[in-house]
Design a protein around this motif. Structure first.
Motif, PDB file in Angstrom:
ATOM      1  N   HIS A  65       0.826  -1.216   0.000  1.00 21.65           N
ATOM      2  CA  HIS A  65       0.000   0.000   0.000  1.00 21.65           C
ATOM      3  C   HIS A  65       0.852   1.255   0.000  1.00 21.65           C
ATOM      4  O   HIS A  65       1.970   1.256   0.509  1.00 21.65           O
ATOM      5  CB  HIS A  65      -0.901   0.026   1.239  1.00 21.65           C
ATOM      6  CG  HIS A  65      -1.916  -1.071   1.271  1.00 21.65           C
ATOM      7  ND1 HIS A  65      -1.704  -2.262   1.916  1.00 21.65           N
ATOM      8  CD2 HIS A  65      -3.154  -1.157   0.728  1.00 21.65           C
ATOM      9  CE1 HIS A  65      -2.766  -3.042   1.767  1.00 21.65           C
ATOM     10  NE2 HIS A  65      -3.657  -2.408   1.057  1.00 21.65           N
ATOM     11  N   CYS A  66       0.286   2.336  -0.528  1.00 21.27           N
ATOM     12  CA  CYS A  66       0.934   3.641  -0.460  1.00 21.27           C
ATOM     13  C   CYS A  66       0.661   4.250   0.910  1.00 21.27           C
ATOM     14  O   CYS A  66      -0.254   3.840   1.619  1.00 21.27           O
ATOM     15  CB  CYS A  66       0.362   4.588  -1.521  1.00 21.27           C
ATOM     16  SG  CYS A  66       0.418   3.944  -3.188  1.00 21.27           S
ATOM     17  N   SER A  67       1.431   5.276   1.245  1.00 19.89           N
ATOM     18  CA  SER A  67       1.270   5.852   2.576  1.00 19.89           C
ATOM     19  C   SER A  67       0.091   6.825   2.652  1.00 19.89           C
ATOM     20  O   SER A  67      -0.345   7.176   3.736  1.00 19.89           O
ATOM     21  CB  SER A  67       2.559   6.532   3.025  1.00 19.89           C
ATOM     22  OG  SER A  67       2.878   7.562   2.132  1.00 19.89           O
ATOM     23  N   GLN A  68      -0.422   7.267   1.508  1.00 15.88           N
ATOM     24  CA  GLN A  68      -1.628   8.096   1.499  1.00 15.88           C
ATOM     25  C   GLN A  68      -2.775   7.239   0.969  1.00 15.88           C
ATOM     26  O   GLN A  68      -2.633   6.573  -0.057  1.00 15.88           O
ATOM     27  CB  GLN A  68      -1.463   9.319   0.598  1.00 15.88           C
ATOM     28  CG  GLN A  68      -0.254  10.187   0.950  1.00 15.88           C
ATOM     29  CD  GLN A  68      -0.397  10.871   2.296  1.00 15.88           C
ATOM     30  OE1 GLN A  68      -1.408  11.500   2.578  1.00 15.88           O
ATOM     31  NE2 GLN A  68       0.614  10.702   3.153  1.00 15.88           N
ATOM     32  N   VAL A  69      -3.900   7.290   1.659  1.00 17.64           N
ATOM     33  CA  VAL A  69      -4.988   6.384   1.263  1.00 17.64           C
ATOM     34  C   VAL A  69      -5.522   6.707  -0.133  1.00 17.64           C
ATOM     35  O   VAL A  69      -5.913   5.810  -0.877  1.00 17.64           O
ATOM     36  CB  VAL A  69      -6.111   6.355   2.334  1.00 17.64           C
ATOM     37  CG1 VAL A  69      -6.884   7.666   2.377  1.00 17.64           C
ATOM     38  CG2 VAL A  69      -7.060   5.194   2.102  1.00 17.64           C
TER      39      VAL A  69
END
Lengths: 441, 522
Positions: free
Chosen positions: A365-369
């Motif tokens: 996953h990326c760190s920003q949703v």
């Protein structure tokens, strides 16, 4: 169509063998079963209802590509061309556009025949209103919702209605969100005709209530004084479950203005309609449906077929054994149980198929949703050949007659690309055709 | 409105930082009749006060390496249990060792405790495991101590609410941008209201820097120099409560060796890693895996437990040099009088721990009062914390208990996981009137259990946004911005522990908020 009295009847016949077993009761599984049955393939279906009740009713074909650019396409077919060029392993690349169109047409016709008519422009996406007041690009739109899309386009004078006690659906919110695009929009909150002692209203309960004319009359009486010249009235999706067309037409007549629906927070009525309608179709065709069951274990027989041990997911106790010549795996992703994420890696729990995935959990996953690139894990899944057969570690079909369809497939992010229903329907169609070619030449 | 726009705010003491220390100083000063204003660049508990274990230390953790801190902890533990009982669950605690742990340390532990004056009762291992069945069957020693769990959100809300009632003003989303000095005196502090973008000033006689890890940055704005070392700690929240008591690993302080129950959940931690900057502090996948593996040695069920959230806080370590293990540094606090830096009316209070926040506030207020010529002594040793109803919503399990005991038939549950009703949101909205600003989803979440249950905000964010529109609190597309900001804040603590069920929940959230609502398309 006849309303289903029971939601989850057991298998109609005590099937012990079939030509094709479809694992999964989401959109892909249901579509595969119906397509196979149309071809006269003796099919059985197994699965719990995990995903489909969360469906909004909108049937996305292809809306956004590339994800990172957030480019929204007006023409979904051009978007499919673009995505299959840029991502050659995208599931849409496995079949010609003519087949995708064919699959969609057959599916839409089935829906129409079952009492859930859809509207779509053959070569264009529509913008539909969501409960948050955003406008979503999609392809197939239930008739009951399409009127809202048209009304917005033609700037009809509209009254948005919500109800005391119905959470997460605010007419004021829709008015605020849409006021720049829709100057004639007004809102009102009213009481839903008495249906029971609870104040907490649930859309399903409201929809069931409106199947009765007396409640529609009461509702229309509540709405009429607030019309104030409105030509159309928007409401949460509560226009019945089994007789949406009739409920909608009757409400419009009683109110004296057109009406349309907006789907509420999932799980909502539109998903329930699809589920009930499809199950009724499957029952009426005499297809064995092992509802609320899972395949717990798979063995292989000597003829290249499969032996499926079917049972209760909770207790893991086996209640049926089903022999199948071929299997379509359409179990969805993590929510549906088709894929399982462990702490170290993602696995396909039933056949132990290799899962295409990022090398480590740190990269899932990326760190920003809402990172515009999308989360890499959402491109993970099962890789297939041109006949929709899952590949083993050496890149060859894992089994001669195992096929995969729907969201479980790798190299697509249906949530960001807005192609979920399209992938489900198209790959179900492709997998059934491949089985028909392969198993019964 | 007038306050901010009049540009002529004056106070005796300006406190910077809305954590336990800052709000504690505000309450202490207000109780002594000193006029004060507290400013916070985000919201209450935005730093380490909102990202810790929620552990009211008995002191036993520090008996081996820092007996002075151990003693302070014990004293404060006892004062707070008397003065703030509504913020504390007096769970008691165990120290437990497992096979392979240092047996010498195990044997010395009672002596360390005795030297520090801390009660510590040896437990029969069978009894210990009966009382706490989650303990490993490889447990070789256990001692009972006076640990307890403390709710840092309720604690800080009580502090600031009490201070406000006594006349203290609190500005949230308000950032210090500079100071006006004259000679050795700060005359006024320059501020920015981040909501409106307006700059304003507060004239003050004293300034208290209670900004935790940010103490060095803030001191820099004033022209003072503090060397703050950032020590990041990461913690995990389990889906449900695993033990009755606080469970400590009986070994010298190390990683992932404490499990603290907090209402309906348990909190496992922590780690210790030096950070170069305070930007984007977030738990990582590696830390989460490490904590689970380490914790499972003492409590094997942690291996397969469902976790709902992870978070990271930063311990500010002051003047400790650059070598050695951060855990060996004294956990005592630092009260710095910047007269040495040629600023006579500026003090910094940092370091320390949640357990000693009251003492830190007392010492700071003593110094401040001395400068101001105020002779009223500290009241917080003997004045109970009030328990304000609106602060209860932050406590795990409170709203569900209230709902099940009684609720108005017209009321609706807007957060179904943690059972937070519309009436609670109303109460929290009303409590925002003191800010002269409206609440947003993140502000509501700070003051309630909203977004802290299984759905982590995916569903309740929609219901509450709709409610805020209905109430006229937000308009236009503010609801979308609210939901995006809120889900992104929740994501920070989810992203690193998405396996098993949480992976499915994250998929559902993505399907709704991106697939259906298209919130990523803006």
């Amino acid at each position: 169509m006849k309303p289903a009295e029971q939601s989850h009847p057991g298998p109609k016949a005590d099937a012990s063998s079939c030509e094709l077993a479809v694992i999964g009761t989401g959109l892909a599984g249901l579509a595969a079963t119906l397509f196979a049955s149309e071809k006269g393939i003796y099919t059985a279906q197994i699965g719990v209802n995990a995903g489909i009740i969360h469906a909004s009713g909108f049937l996305d074909l292809m809306g956004v590509h590339p994800i990172a650019d957030g480019r929204v396409w007006e023409n979904p077919w051009e978007a499919i061309d673009a995505v299959t060029t840029d991502i050659p392993d995208h599931p849409y690349a496995r079949l010609p556009q003519a087949d995708i169109r064919q699959a969609f047409d057959i599916f839409m016709n089935l829906m129409k025949a079952a009492g859930l008519p859809y509207r779509y422009q053959p070569d264009a996406n529509s913008r539909v209103i969501t409960t948050l007041g955003t406008l979503k690009p999609t392809y197939g739109v239930p008739e009951s919702m399409y009127k809202g899309t048209e009304a917005l386009k033609t700037q009809k004078k509209c009254l948005m209605v919500d109800f005391w006690g119905l959470k997460g659906f605010s007419a004021v919110q829709l008015e605020e969100m849409l006021r720049d695009r829709w100057p004639g929009l007004q809102s009102v909150r009213i009481a839903f005709p008495e249906v029971g002692p609870s104040v907490d209203l649930y859309p399903e309960k409201m929809a069931r209530a409106l199947e009765l004319r007396t409640h529609r009359e009461d509702l229309a009486r509540e709405i009429r004084p607030h019309l104030n010249g409105a030509e159309i009235v928007g409401m949460p999706a509560i226009f019945g479950i089994y007789h949406t067309r009739e409920v909608m037409a009757d409400l419009a007549a009683l109110i004296g203005a057109d009406v349309f629906e907006i789907p509420t927070i999932p799980p909502a009525v539109p998903g329930l309609r699809i589920k009930e309608m499809m199950e009724a179709q499957i029952q009426s065709k005499g297809i064995p449906l092992f509802a609320q069951k899972r395949v717990l274990q798979v063995n292989h027989d000597n003829d290249g077929g499969f032996v499926l041990d079917i049972g209760e997911p909770a207790t893991q106790s086996i209640s049926h054994r089903l022999h199948a010549q071929g299997v379509i795996l359409a179990g969805g992703r993590f929510l549906g149980g088709g894929l399982y994420a462990g702490r170290k890696k993602i696995v396909e729990p039933l056949f132990g198929l290799p899962v295409f995935q990022p090398p480590e959990r740190t990269q899932w996953h990326c760190s920003q949703v809402f990172d515009p690139r999308g989360h890499p894990v959402n491109m993970a899944g099962i890789e297939i050949d041109d006949a929709f057969r899952p590949l083993d570690d050496s890149g060859k079909p894992a089994w001669k007659n195992l096929y995969a369809a729907g969201a479980i497939l790798a190299h697509q992010d249906w949530m960001r690309m807005k192609c979920g229903a399209g992938i489900s329907i198209a790959t179900a169609y492709g997998a059934v055709n491949a089985f028909a070619m392969n198993a019964r030449p | 409105m007038g306050l901010i726009e009049s540009n002529s705010l004056k106070t005796q003491v300006l406190i910077i930082g809305g954590g336990a220390t800052g709000t504690g100083v505000a309450r202490d000063l207000a109780l002594r009749g000193v006029n004060c204003i507290l400013v916070e660049k985000k919201d209450i508990n935005a730093g380490a006060s909102g990202a810790n274990h929620g552990l009211l230390h008995s002191g036993a953790r520090y008996v081996s390496n820092d007996p002075e801190s151990a003693k302070k902890c014990m004293d404060e533990n006892r004062i707070l249990k008397q003065m703030a009982p509504d913020c504390i669950e007096d769970t008691g605690g165990f120290f437990a060792a497992v096979q392979g742990d240092d047996e010498r340390f195990v044997a010395d532990f009672p002596t360390y405790c005795e030297k520090a004056g801390l009660p510590c009762t040896p437990m029969d291992i069978k009894d210990a495991r009966e009382q706490e069945p989650a303990l490993s069957e490889k447990t070789i020693a256990a001692y009972a101590v006076e640990d307890a769990s403390i709710d840092p959100f309720k604690l800080v809300l009580e502090n600031i609410t009490h201070a406000q009632q006594l006349g203290c003003q609190f500005f949230r989303n308000t950032k210090v941008t500079g100071v006006k000095k004259s000679g050795r005196q700060i005359k006024a502090v320059e501020l920015l209201d981040k909501d409106s973008g307006k700059a304003f000033c507060i004239e003050t006689e004293m300034v208290v820097n209670a900004t935790g890890a940010w103490a060095g940055q803030v001191a820099g704005l004033v022209g003072a120099d503090i060397d703050v070392i950032y020590s990041k700690g990461t913690l995990l929240i389990t889906h449900n409560r695993m033990t009755h008591r606080v469970i400590n690993r009986l070994r010298p302080p190390s990683d992932a060796d404490i499990l603290v129950p907090g209402g309906t959940v348990s909190i496992l931690g922590t780690t210790s890693a030096r950070m170069k900057t305070l930007e984007d502090i977030r738990p990582t996948v590696e830390e989460v895996d490490y904590i689970v593996d380490e914790g499972a040695v003492m409590l094997p069920a942690l291996e397969t437990k469902r976790y709902i959230r992870a978070y990271s806080g930063v311990r500010p370590l002051v003047g400790t040099g650059s070598q050695g293990n951060d855990r060996s540094v004294s956990r005592s606090f630092d009260l710095i009088d910047h007269a040495e830096d040629d600023i006579d009316n500026f003090v910094t209070i940092t370091g320390g721990k949640l357990t000693t926040f009251r003492l830190m506030a007392e010492k700071t207020a003593d110094l401040v009062c001395d400068r101001l010529g105020v002779s009223t002594p500290c009241q917080t040793r003997t004045t109970s914390m009030l328990s304000h109803h609106e602060t209860q919503w932050a406590v795990p399990g409170f709203s569900s208990r209230m709902w099940l005991e009684h609720h108005d038939p017209d009321d609706l549950l807007l957060c179904e996981c943690e059972m937070v009703p519309q009436s609670a949101i109303e109460e929290i909205l009303a409590s925002f009137h003191v800010f002269e600003k409206e609440a947003d989803l993140n502000g509501i979440s700070k003051r309630s259990r909203v977004g802290k249950g299984g759905c982590q905000g995916a569903f309740c964010s929609i219901r509450i946004a709709a409610f805020l529109y209905d109430r006229g609190v937000i308009s236009a597309n503010e609801g979308i911005d609210n939901i995006r900001d809120f889900l992104n804040a929740r994501w920070k603590g989810q992203q690193c522990l998405l396996w098993d069920m949480p992976m499915a929940a994250a998929e559902l959230q993505e399907a709704m908020h991106c697939g259906l609502f298209g919130l990523e398309l803006r």
